[in-house]
Design a protein around this motif. Structure first.
Motif, short mmCIF file in Angstrom:
data_model
loop_
_atom_site.label_atom_id
_atom_site.label_comp_id
_atom_site.label_asym_id
_atom_site.label_seq_id
_atom_site.Cartn_x
_atom_site.Cartn_y
_atom_site.Cartn_z
N ASN A 1 0.82 -1.21 0.00
CA ASN A 1 0.00 0.00 0.00
C ASN A 1 0.85 1.26 0.00
N MET A 2 1.96 1.23 0.73
CA MET A 2 2.86 2.38 0.76
C MET A 2 3.46 2.62 -0.64
N GLN A 3 3.84 1.56 -1.31
CA GLN A 3 4.38 1.70 -2.66
C GLN A 3 3.33 2.26 -3.61
N LEU A 4 2.09 1.79 -3.50
CA LEU A 4 1.01 2.30 -4.36
C LEU A 4 0.76 3.78 -4.09
N CYS A 5 0.77 4.16 -2.83
CA CYS A 5 0.57 5.58 -2.49
C CYS A 5 1.66 6.44 -3.12
N LYS A 6 2.89 5.98 -3.04
CA LYS A 6 4.02 6.75 -3.60
C LYS A 6 3.89 6.84 -5.12
N GLU A 7 3.44 5.75 -5.75
CA GLU A 7 3.31 5.74 -7.21
C GLU A 7 2.25 6.73 -7.70
N PHE A 8 1.20 6.92 -6.92
CA PHE A 8 0.11 7.81 -7.33
C PHE A 8 0.19 9.20 -6.72
N GLU A 9 1.23 9.45 -5.95
CA GLU A 9 1.38 10.74 -5.28
C GLU A 9 1.42 11.89 -6.29
#
Length: 90
Positions: A62-70
């Motif tokens: 989830n942290m990686q996904l958040c960073k990708e869509f930031e």
């Protein structure tokens, strides 16, 4: 074939003295109950550990996904603010 299997078990004398007054059937029942409780506790503990590990792994994903869509979210926020403050919106 019997549905039961026998095992040999060594106990310290002080522990054995606590149960020596029991009948063989009572001893068998006691050991089965204690063993089942321990197995159930171990299964529960293993399940909780697996769940914890799964949540930790999902947190990383989830942290990686958040960073990708930031960047996309920041762009959408800027665009939304631009539209709100544009003369055609008022």
């Amino acid at each position: 074939m019997s549905q039961f299997q026998q095992i040999a078990l060594e106990l310290p004398e002080d522990l054995y003295s606590e149960i020596e007054h029991l009948t063989e059937e009572e001893k068998d029942s006691l050991f089965r109950e204690v063993l089942q409780e321990q197995i159930d506790q171990r299964k529960t503990s293993d399940f909780h550990n697996q769940m914890k590990q799964g949540y930790l792994e999902m947190a990383q994903i989830n942290m990686q996904l958040c960073k990708e869509f930031e960047d996309a979210e920041e762009e959408a926020l800027r665009e939304g603010e631009r539209l709100i403050h544009s003369p055609t919106y008022e």
